[in-house]
Design an enzyme around this catalytic site. Structure first.
Site, PDB file in Angstrom:
ATOM      1  N   MET A  79       3.772  -1.244-104.815  1.00 37.99           N
ATOM      2  CA  MET A  79       3.487  -2.753-104.907  1.00 37.99           C
ATOM      3  C   MET A  79       2.095  -2.652-106.783  1.00 37.99           C
ATOM      4  SD  MET A  79       3.903  -4.631-102.193  1.00 37.99           S
ATOM      5  CE  MET A  79       3.396  -6.993-102.448  1.00 37.99           C
ATOM      6  N   HIS A  80       2.181  -3.816-107.035  1.00 35.99           N
ATOM      7  CA  HIS A  80       0.553  -3.906-107.575  1.00 35.99           C
ATOM      8  C   HIS A  80       0.857  -2.933-109.568  1.00 35.99           C
ATOM      9  CE1 HIS A  80      -0.055  -5.590-103.529  1.00 35.99           C
ATOM     10  NE2 HIS A  80      -0.929  -3.616-103.355  1.00 35.99           N
ATOM     11  N   ASP A 236       8.061  -2.464-101.442  1.00 37.41           N
ATOM     12  CA  ASP A 236       7.995  -1.530-101.148  1.00 37.41           C
ATOM     13  C   ASP A 236       8.119  -1.633 -99.775  1.00 37.41           C
ATOM     14  OD1 ASP A 236       5.498  -1.352-100.628  1.00 37.41           O
ATOM     15  OD2 ASP A 236       5.223   0.239-101.817  1.00 37.41           O
TER      16      ASP A 236
END
Length: 485
Positions: A79-80, A236
């Site tokens: 992520m991110h 995830d």
């Protein structure tokens, strides 16, 4: 047949799943990380694509008949990560990852610019999130920022390269600080606070919805017959939840991957930013989740193995499958800073209590316990945010260790269960989302819970000793906080 692709930090994993939901084959490709400056963590976006293609090439070479029957692909991803694309859809710079800590000053700036951030996004501004990274780029790389046409997360970039479509799912989008998490749509207000607009964002879909179709060139490359659906997929941790069948409110798991996560499913948007608990969309419509996050879980053991030039398994072997009390050494696992509960990118790892007689096994045990104590911090934060957890499934690379599982049970004071396929949960969850997108089946029929391989109950006499050790460990961060700066 369904295919799941997990775009991780250390590698890409592909799984081939049959109609009965069983994993037939897996393939992996490693990825390299770059740390050009302290606190920085970057990757080449095209390396994700090459690794994903290579992993599927491997499956197609070993299982051509099965891959030919693939009807859907699901994507999971770290992520991110800020993947900045120009007008031609090419990366402008290396992606800035989830464990990058450079944008701490921009977090303060973002919260000042948008006082309603917590209410809309449901989370504190943290350097790991995507929005502060864009503020950093705007301040320090203005020429690049001026050329940004789209911002994608890692798996969305892989999707774009495989399908030609720029699309993101709700669970991953919730980790940007640009999503109205309760309403499940981009927030023009939050985007404006970082100098962006809605046109910089990909189209949104639910994780179990069709996002695009696999490009014909790749379908031919892998011998796939007919149109192949690509699902929205998931970040995830949400994908791991799908792989574990964690789709009902109250379902929970503890992941000991590179980072560590304590995850609980909710049926409503339930933010708790004061304790640095994340509140995100789940990968299914009408579901959300809460998370506590540790930035260095299994990464802490991997770091120690690298320093000692000894494989992790060899470090663990002398300790056996259980210990009867805490190590005299204390370890803070803040090698990349920490999120829950401290939200401190400057936090550092530390050993306390070392003496001339300290042995290697005491240090190894301290690392396992330090991560378990950090998980207990997360348990306390989630309990305060939404009530206690009765038990957790254990997943991620750390779940291989019976010793670590028992330590977690003794430290947390709740049963911990090792489960089948615990190391491929995210890729399996991605494959399941692909199947849901292709067939429209009921999620409960597809997202079944895995078989439990072993259960670890807290041992009362050991738990009491860990309660005392945890209190001592908890005092270390406030005592050392100023020195981290």
């Amino acid at each position: 047949m369904d295919l799941g692709l997990d775009i991780g930090t250390s590698g890409v994993k592909a799984v081939l799943v049959n109609e009965a939901g069983a994993i037939l084959a897996t393939a992996t490709r490693e990825l390299a990380l770059s740390h050009p400056v302290p606190l920085w963590s970057e990757q080449d976006p095209d390396a994700w694509v090459d690794a994903a293609i290579g992993a599927v090439d491997d499956l197609a070479a070993r299982h051509p008949r099965e891959v030919a029957r693939v009807a859907s692909i699901g994507l999971s991803g770290q992520m991110h990560g800020a993947t900045l694309l120009d007008e031609d859809g090419r990366p402008l710079r290396p992606a800035i990852l989830w464990n990058d800590g450079r944008s701490h000053a921009e977090c303060t700036m973002l919260e000042q610019r948008c006082p309603s951030l917590h209410t809309i996004a449901g989370n504190l501004a943290m350097p790991g999130f995507t929005a502060p990274k864009l503020l950093w780029v705007a301040r320090h790389e203005p020429k690049i920022f001026a050329r940004v046409a789209k911002v994608l997360l890692p798996k969305a970039y892989v999707r774009y390269r495989l399908t030609g479509e720029m699309v993101e799912d709700m669970s991953d989008a919730a980790g940007t600080l640009w999503l109205d998490v309760g309403l499940r749509r981009w927030s023009a207000l939050l985007l404006h606070a970082t100098g962006l607009d809605l046109h910089h964002m990909p189209r949104l879909v639910e994780g179990s919805e069709v996002s695009a179709m696999l490009a014909p060139d790749y379908a031919r490359r892998w011998g796939m017959a007919g149109d192949v659906v690509v699902a929205g997929g998931a970040g995830d941790n949400a994908a791991s939840a799908i792989g574990l069948g964690a789709i009902a409110p109250g379902d929970a798991f503890l992941s000991l991957g590179t980072s560590g996560v304590l995850f609980r499913v909710t049926d409503r948007f339930a933010p708790a930013p004061a304790s640095a608990v994340h509140a995100f969309c789940h990968a299914l419509p009408g579901r959300w989740h809460q998370m506590g996050v540790m930035l260095s879980a299994a990464a802490s053991l991997a770091w120690l193995a690298g320093v000692m030039e000894t494989p992790a398994a060899a470090l663990l072997a002398p300790l056996g499958e259980r210990v009867d009390g805490p190590s005299p050494i204390k370890f803070l696992p803040y090698l990349d800073g920490e999120r829950t509960p401290h939200n401190d990118a400057a936090a550092s790892g530390a050993f306390v209590g070392l003496r001339g007689a300290t042995g290697r096994s005491q240090i190894v045990q301290a690392v396992l316990e330090g991560v378990a104590f950090a998980a207990r911090d997360n348990l306390a934060a989630l309990s305060a945010a939404g009530g206690p957890l009765a038990e957790v499934d254990l997943v991620g690379g750390g779940s291989r260790s019976a010793l670590w599982a028992q330590i977690c049970a003794d430290v947390l004071g709740i049963p911990v269960h090792r489960v089948e396929e615990g190391e491929v949960g995210a890729a399996l969850g991605a494959a399941r989302l692909g199947r849901l997108a292709a067939t429209g089946e009921d999620a409960a029929a597809v997202c079944i819970r895995p078989r439990r391989l072993a259960s670890f109950a807290p041992r009362s006499h050991v738990t009491a000793a860990y309660d005392e050790a945890y209190g001592q460990w908890r005092a270390l961060y406030p005592a050392l906080k100023e020195s981290f700066k």
